[in-house]
Design a protein around this motif. Structure first.
Motif, PDB file in Angstrom:
ATOM      1  N   LYS A 227       0.815  -1.218   0.000  1.00 47.16           N
ATOM      2  CA  LYS A 227       0.000   0.000   0.000  1.00 47.16           C
ATOM      3  C   LYS A 227       0.852   1.273   0.000  1.00 47.16           C
ATOM      4  N   ALA A 228       2.128   1.149  -0.345  1.00 49.49           N
ATOM      5  CA  ALA A 228       3.003   2.321  -0.362  1.00 49.49           C
ATOM      6  C   ALA A 228       2.505   3.326  -1.406  1.00 49.49           C
ATOM      7  N   PRO A 229       2.528   4.637  -1.086  1.00 49.63           N
ATOM      8  CA  PRO A 229       2.021   5.643  -2.034  1.00 49.63           C
ATOM      9  C   PRO A 229       2.918   5.774  -3.251  1.00 49.63           C
ATOM     10  N   THR A 230       2.334   5.724  -4.439  1.00 50.00           N
ATOM     11  CA  THR A 230       3.129   5.856  -5.673  1.00 50.00           C
ATOM     12  C   THR A 230       3.139   7.286  -6.195  1.00 50.00           C
ATOM     13  N   GLN A 231       2.195   8.136  -5.719  1.00 47.10           N
ATOM     14  CA  GLN A 231       2.135   9.511  -6.201  1.00 47.10           C
ATOM     15  C   GLN A 231       3.371  10.318  -5.806  1.00 47.10           C
ATOM     16  N   LYS A 232       4.029   9.880  -4.748  1.00 45.36           N
ATOM     17  CA  LYS A 232       5.227  10.601  -4.312  1.00 45.36           C
ATOM     18  C   LYS A 232       6.313  10.584  -5.383  1.00 45.36           C
ATOM     19  N   TYR A 233       6.353   9.499  -6.174  1.00 48.74           N
ATOM     20  CA  TYR A 233       7.387   9.403  -7.210  1.00 48.74           C
ATOM     21  C   TYR A 233       7.189  10.459  -8.292  1.00 48.74           C
ATOM     22  N   LEU A 234       5.932  10.799  -8.595  1.00 48.84           N
ATOM     23  CA  LEU A 234       5.676  11.836  -9.595  1.00 48.84           C
ATOM     24  C   LEU A 234       6.185  13.185  -9.115  1.00 48.84           C
ATOM     25  N   ARG A 235       5.975  13.476  -7.822  1.00 50.00           N
ATOM     26  CA  ARG A 235       6.427  14.754  -7.272  1.00 50.00           C
ATOM     27  C   ARG A 235       7.947  14.824  -7.201  1.00 50.00           C
ATOM     28  N   THR A 236       8.570  13.721  -6.729  1.00 52.10           N
ATOM     29  CA  THR A 236      10.028  13.764  -6.586  1.00 52.10           C
ATOM     30  C   THR A 236      10.734  13.742  -7.939  1.00 52.10           C
ATOM     31  N   THR A 237      10.112  13.107  -8.953  1.00 49.86           N
ATOM     32  CA  THR A 237      10.713  13.119 -10.296  1.00 49.86           C
ATOM     33  C   THR A 237      10.758  14.543 -10.840  1.00 49.86           C
ATOM     34  N   LYS A 238       9.641  15.290 -10.699  1.00 47.87           N
ATOM     35  CA  LYS A 238       9.626  16.689 -11.144  1.00 47.87           C
ATOM     36  C   LYS A 238      10.599  17.533 -10.324  1.00 47.87           C
ATOM     37  N   LEU A 239      10.671  17.234  -9.018  1.00 44.15           N
ATOM     38  CA  LEU A 239      11.570  17.982  -8.145  1.00 44.15           C
ATOM     39  C   LEU A 239      13.028  17.762  -8.529  1.00 44.15           C
ATOM     40  N   VAL A 240      13.390  16.500  -8.757  1.00 46.38           N
ATOM     41  CA  VAL A 240      14.785  16.156  -9.071  1.00 46.38           C
ATOM     42  C   VAL A 240      15.221  16.771 -10.400  1.00 46.38           C
ATOM     43  N   ASP A 241      14.269  16.936 -11.332  1.00 52.15           N
ATOM     44  CA  ASP A 241      14.612  17.574 -12.610  1.00 52.15           C
ATOM     45  C   ASP A 241      15.113  18.999 -12.418  1.00 52.15           C
ATOM     46  N   THR A 242      14.716  19.631 -11.310  1.00 50.47           N
ATOM     47  CA  THR A 242      15.158  21.008 -11.039  1.00 50.47           C
ATOM     48  C   THR A 242      16.441  21.058 -10.214  1.00 50.47           C
ATOM     49  N   LEU A 243      16.835  19.915  -9.642  1.00 49.36           N
ATOM     50  CA  LEU A 243      18.064  19.876  -8.838  1.00 49.36           C
ATOM     51  C   LEU A 243      19.289  19.790  -9.730  1.00 49.36           C
ATOM     52  N   ARG A 244      20.400  20.296  -9.244  1.00 47.94           N
ATOM     53  CA  ARG A 244      21.647  20.308 -10.024  1.00 47.94           C
ATOM     54  C   ARG A 244      22.696  19.451  -9.346  1.00 47.94           C
ATOM     55  N   SER A 329      14.041  -3.438  -6.695  1.00 52.51           N
ATOM     56  CA  SER A 329      13.332  -3.373  -5.418  1.00 52.51           C
ATOM     57  C   SER A 329      13.475  -2.004  -4.766  1.00 52.51           C
ATOM     58  N   ASP A 330      12.823  -1.864  -3.616  1.00 49.03           N
ATOM     59  CA  ASP A 330      12.924  -0.670  -2.764  1.00 49.03           C
ATOM     60  C   ASP A 330      12.495   0.610  -3.471  1.00 49.03           C
ATOM     61  N   GLY A 331      11.579   0.493  -4.437  1.00 45.79           N
ATOM     62  CA  GLY A 331      11.030   1.682  -5.078  1.00 45.79           C
ATOM     63  C   GLY A 331      11.798   2.199  -6.267  1.00 45.79           C
ATOM     64  N   LEU A 332      12.937   1.596  -6.592  1.00 45.91           N
ATOM     65  CA  LEU A 332      13.729   2.087  -7.716  1.00 45.91           C
ATOM     66  C   LEU A 332      12.991   1.908  -9.043  1.00 45.91           C
ATOM     67  N   HIS A 333      12.303   0.776  -9.203  1.00 44.79           N
ATOM     68  CA  HIS A 333      11.568   0.527 -10.450  1.00 44.79           C
ATOM     69  C   HIS A 333      10.482   1.586 -10.647  1.00 44.79           C
ATOM     70  N   GLN A 334       9.801   1.956  -9.571  1.00 43.44           N
ATOM     71  CA  GLN A 334       8.759   2.980  -9.667  1.00 43.44           C
ATOM     72  C   GLN A 334       9.356   4.332 -10.049  1.00 43.44           C
ATOM     73  N   ILE A 344       2.776   4.025 -13.168  1.00 36.04           N
ATOM     74  CA  ILE A 344       3.566   3.546 -12.025  1.00 36.04           C
ATOM     75  C   ILE A 344       2.824   2.402 -11.359  1.00 36.04           C
ATOM     76  N   GLN A 345       3.468   1.236 -11.359  1.00 35.14           N
ATOM     77  CA  GLN A 345       2.851   0.080 -10.711  1.00 35.14           C
ATOM     78  C   GLN A 345       3.064   0.167  -9.202  1.00 35.14           C
ATOM     79  N   ASP A 346       2.179  -0.479  -8.472  1.00 33.79           N
ATOM     80  CA  ASP A 346       2.290  -0.463  -7.010  1.00 33.79           C
ATOM     81  C   ASP A 346       3.602  -1.079  -6.566  1.00 33.79           C
ATOM     82  N   GLU A 347       4.115  -0.540  -5.475  1.00 34.73           N
ATOM     83  CA  GLU A 347       5.286  -1.166  -4.869  1.00 34.73           C
ATOM     84  C   GLU A 347       4.893  -2.552  -4.376  1.00 34.73           C
TER      85      GLU A 347
END
Length: 880
Positions: A227-244, A329-334, A344-347
């Motif tokens: 039941k781990a939340p997958t929506q967090k990956y969408l936010r962190t992916t957009k966030l990481v695109d702005t990181l240098r 594993s550990d969310g890397l695939h997501q 994004i498939q469920d963890e």
């Protein structure tokens, strides 16, 4: 000094095998004179001799090997060389036989598998993919069948009943993945009938280095949805695109790690609106770091591909093959799915897992064969207790390995490779180019297209995998240029001049496709006359979908009474005509290619492991054939870039060399080999650490699986439940303490009543030690009364119902608790490393806490099972 010692010990070992080989050769004529029926009868006699111990082990071994050699000659038209007999003897002793490419390892495996199959406990031949397992079972498996043994084959898409039937055979060909997952599934079964495997007895691992070394870095895992939340990956992916990089985060390519820097921490906290990224209740840091890794360390068409179903498919960095069904594993695939903009498939949550190390250590006797194992012999010895023994080649190796050429940049390197291909093509020499990734194989393909050079491309893309064996089999043809990921096609020999049988079957297979559908005419490698003749022949025949080979088509025609008999005869004569033509072409081309210098292998990059480079080189120079190899490198290659590319670049400038002039230096070659050794040692430490940590879990896993198997096999679990209850009562009473100030605790009574579900009176009073024993006895009597009442209640509804409930509750609680335990162990393994800063050994700490977790798990299982059994009720649905 050490090298001389090992060489001498190897010679002494081979001398011992030579004596047995001489004995096998001495009795060969006896078996030559026997009829086919007598050979099969000899198999039966050997089984009797083995069971009754009437002959020595050496005598049975020599007779079995001589028997297999004669059967192989009759069935396949091939006779085992003496060095192949040596390889078989090494395998029979539970060791690794290092045999070069083209030495006939597939034939070698027949010898020990036949001998060990005589025990009747089942033998497994483990290969790296479904194609090789099927090929070996259908080709060399005929020898076992001829001698009266049953041969099984396990494939990915097989149903349960078929799997069980094939595992019950004397010799079973199976892939390492299917073997491991079937083992885990068997230990999740709810009835004995659901178990497909027998206890592991003897195993021969083909390409043992690929399976026991390369694959062993990642455990096999059966998982379920989490039941781990997958929506967090969408936010962190957009966030990481702005990181240098190097401002907000750092990346360690060597260790495949990413770290958030101070400025990055502050930026992410502000962007996500949180004051603590490490908050246990709502953590963000694992999602951020996975998104950084997906961005910087995992490259499309290198580490993975995206298929037509919008799924991320992992590409094995060692084999170059796709790993369908496997997920990081550990969310890397997501994180990778979010990066690519795919669903994004469920963890997943781990339900069962085992490392390859512990899986293969379950065998009573384990052996393996490969062309490259000596560089990893320390790991084989320490982890698997397997000795590596090199087997001399049947003919001396004629291949020339030229020094590496190192260019300043990638552009110059690829240009030089293309020019080398052009030069070899003009000479008529076949070329095999090994690349490390799909992306680079396609880059070279585009470059050769510009040069107007014909080539065949083999990489992990699905459209190329289908024709893998056929592409590699024809890589030795005159003027052939084959581009392949380093390990693609492993297990298939490259024959100079091409493989005539493979070519004929390929042309026939294309014709079968043509007869099914006229839309593939342009792919058929047949003349217009041949097409016309064959199309008339098969005009009115609709072949079933399962027919893909000449043998299958012929069998179908002969068994179908509705078709004219003469059709099969015409088919056979046509096939023989094509076969004879292809054979003549191959013989002429082989002579030409040999005179030109044989197959030329080009390496486009040094791999992190020397074994992979040696395997690529080993594709050339089989069975004494001429050949050559050369590696083209660039200072921008990963290995050189990480291990001192700047120093070499400075050296080139100081020497005043032009950019287009490559460096060719023995010193640089030694530096590269030293870098490879460092990487190999690093990955060995990773596998060793994985093994050491899994060893603690393995003891627990074996205990749980043995307990589970006993539950499945025992008819009545009544005594089991009684034992659980008695131990649970002791747990409750002595954990809480019976008395307080000499008086019996009232809380004890409450706990016991809650466990047993039965109210009873027992006034608090003074207890001495003898009365404490009587109190425990009283509680046990109370449980017995409750249990008898429950059994009587269930019997009124249906006899034997309680027995089924007991089994069901036991299995459910064991599986549920084991799943929880694996989660805790995983978290413990991740966290325990920090204790090194407190001057504590993380492994020791891990073992101690893992043991404590295990004891708590067993206690909870007992309590829950007793609780559920005594509180079970039958709900009767009464309909008006």
């Amino acid at each position: 000094m050490f090298e001389t010692f090992f060489q001498d010990s190897t010679k002494r070992a081979l001398t011992k095998y030579d004596q047995l080989v001489n004995q096998i050769n001495a009795i060969e004529k006896e078996f030559t004179n026997l009829t086919d029926t007598q050979l099969r009868e000899y198999t039966t006699q050997l089984k009797v001799d083995l069971c009754n111990s009437v002959k020595s082990n050496d005598q049975i071994t020599t007779e079995a090997f001589a028997l297999v050699r004669e059967a192989t000659r009759r069935v396949l038209g091939l006779r085992h060389f003496d060095v192949q007999l040596v390889g078989g003897l090494i395998l029979n002793e539970g060791k690794i036989a290092e045999m070069k490419t083209g030495e006939g390892k597939t034939l070698v495996a027949l010898l020990p598998t036949f001998l060990n199959a005589l025990y009747g406990e089942g033998v497994h031949v483990v290969t790296v993919n479904d194609y090789l397992a099927r090929r070996d079972a259908e080709s060399v498996g005929q020898v076992h069948t001829f001698l009266g043994l049953s041969v099984g084959l396990i494939q990915e898409d097989m149903e349960f009943e078929e799997r069980k039937k094939n595992y019950a055979c004397d010799v079973t060909y199976v892939t390492n993945n299917e073997l491991g997952f079937d083992y885990l599934r068997d230990n999740m079964a709810f009835t004995v009938d659901e178990i497909v495997q027998r206890p592991f007895f003897y195993c021969v691992v083909d390409e043992v280095d690929a399976i026991l070394i390369d694959e062993a870095r990642t455990p096999l895992i059966i998982s379920g949805p989490s039941k781990a939340p997958t929506q967090k990956y969408l936010r962190t992916t957009k966030l990481v695109d702005t990181l240098r990089k190097d401002i907000h985060y750092s990346v360690d390519e060597k260790n495949q790690n990413a770290t958030l820097l101070e400025e990055g921490l502050a930026f992410c906290e502000q962007a996500l609106g949180t004051s603590d990224l490490y908050n246990v209740e709502d953590p963000w840091i694992p999602y951020i770091l996975n998104s950084v890794k997906a961005k910087e360390l995992f490259v499309r068409n290198t580490h993975y591909i995206a298929n037509e179903e919008n799924e991320i498919i992992i590409v094995d960095e060692f084999t170059g093959r796709t790993m369908v069904g496997r997920r990081w594993s550990d969310g890397l695939h997501q994180a990778v799915e979010a990066k690519e903009g795919l669903p994004i498939q469920d963890e997943s949550q781990t339900l069962a897992s085992i490392t390859y190390q512990n899986l293969f250590l379950l065998y009573s006797k384990l052996s393996g064969m490969t062309g490259t194992a000596k560089t990893e012999e320390v790991e084989f010895e320490k982890i698997y207790n397997l000795q590596v023994i090199p087997v001399p080649t049947n003919r001396s190796i004629q291949r020339k390995d030229f020094p590496d050429l190192i260019y300043k940049n990638q552009y110059l390197k690829w240009q030089a490779i293309a020019n080398e291909c052009l030069e070899m093509y003009n000479l008529g020499r076949p070329v095999l180019v090994g690349t490390t990734t799909i992306e680079k194989s396609e880059l070279l393909a585009a470059l050769l297209t510009e040069y107007q050079l014909p080539y065949r491309l083999l990489n992990a893309r699905p459209e190329n995998i289908e024709s893998e064996s056929e592409i590699i089999a024809q890589a030795g043809c005159k003027n052939a240029i084959t581009i392949a990921t380093n390990m693609a096609g492993r297990g298939t020999d490259i024959v100079l001049g091409g493989n005539p049988k493979s070519r004929t079957l390929s042309r026939f297979q294309k014709f079968i496709s043509y007869s099914k559908s006229l839309t593939v005419v342009d792919q058929v490698d047949l003349s217009s006359d041949e097409l016309s003749t064959l199309s008339k022949l098969f005009k009115d025949i609709q072949f079933p979908d399962y027919i893909y080979t000449y043998a299958q088509a012929l069998e179908y025609l002969e068994s179908n009474s509705d078709l004219p008999v003469q059709l099969s005869e015409e088919l056979k004569s046509n096939y023989l005509r094509l076969s004879e033509s292809d054979q003549n072409i191959a013989v002429a081309d082989r002579s030409t290619v040999q005179n030109l210098g044989g197959l030329h292998v080009i390496g486009t990059e040094r791999h992190e492991s020397r074994r992979i480079d040696n395997q690529l080189r080993g594709r050339s120079g089989r069975q004494g054939d001429p050949g050559s190899s050369r590696f083209f490198l660039s200072l921008e290659d990963k290995l050189l870039r990480i291990f001192g590319g700047d120093k070499i670049s400075g050296l080139m400038q100081n020497m005043g060399l032009q950019e287009s002039v490559p460096i060719q230096s023995q010193f640089l070659n030694q530096s590269l080999e030293s870098a490879q050794k460092k990487v190999e040692a690093y990955y060995f430490d990773i596998r060793k650490k994985l093994f050491e940590y899994d060893q603690a879990l393995n003891t627990q896993r074996n205990g749980v699986y043995i307990e589970r198997r006993r539950i499945l096999e025992i008819d009545s679990l009544r005594d089991w439940i009684i034992e659980y209850a008695e131990r649970s009562l002791y747990d409750v009473v002595f954990f809480m303490g019976i008395t307080q100030n000499g008086l019996l605790k009232t809380s004890i009574l409450q706990k016991v009543q809650n466990l047993l579900g039965t109210p009873f009176l027992f006034q608090p009073k003074q207890l001495d030690s003898q009365e404490e024993v009587r109190f425990i006895s009283y509680l046990q009597q109370q449980f017995q009364i409750s249990y008898d009442l429950k059994e009587a209640e269930m019997k009124l509804i249906e006899p034997g119902l309680l027995r089924e409930l007991e089994r069901s509750f036991l299995l459910q609680q064991i599986d549920f608790s084991w799943k929880e335990h694996l989660q805790k162990i995983s978290a413990l393994r991740d966290a325990v490393g920090w204790r090194a800063y407190g001057q504590k050994d993380p492994l020791t700490e891990y073992k101690q806490e893992a043991y404590n977790f295990f004891v708590i798990m067993l206690t909870r299982i007992r309590h829950r099972v007793v609780y559920f059994v005594l509180r079970s009720r039958i709900i009767i649905d009464v309909k008006n």
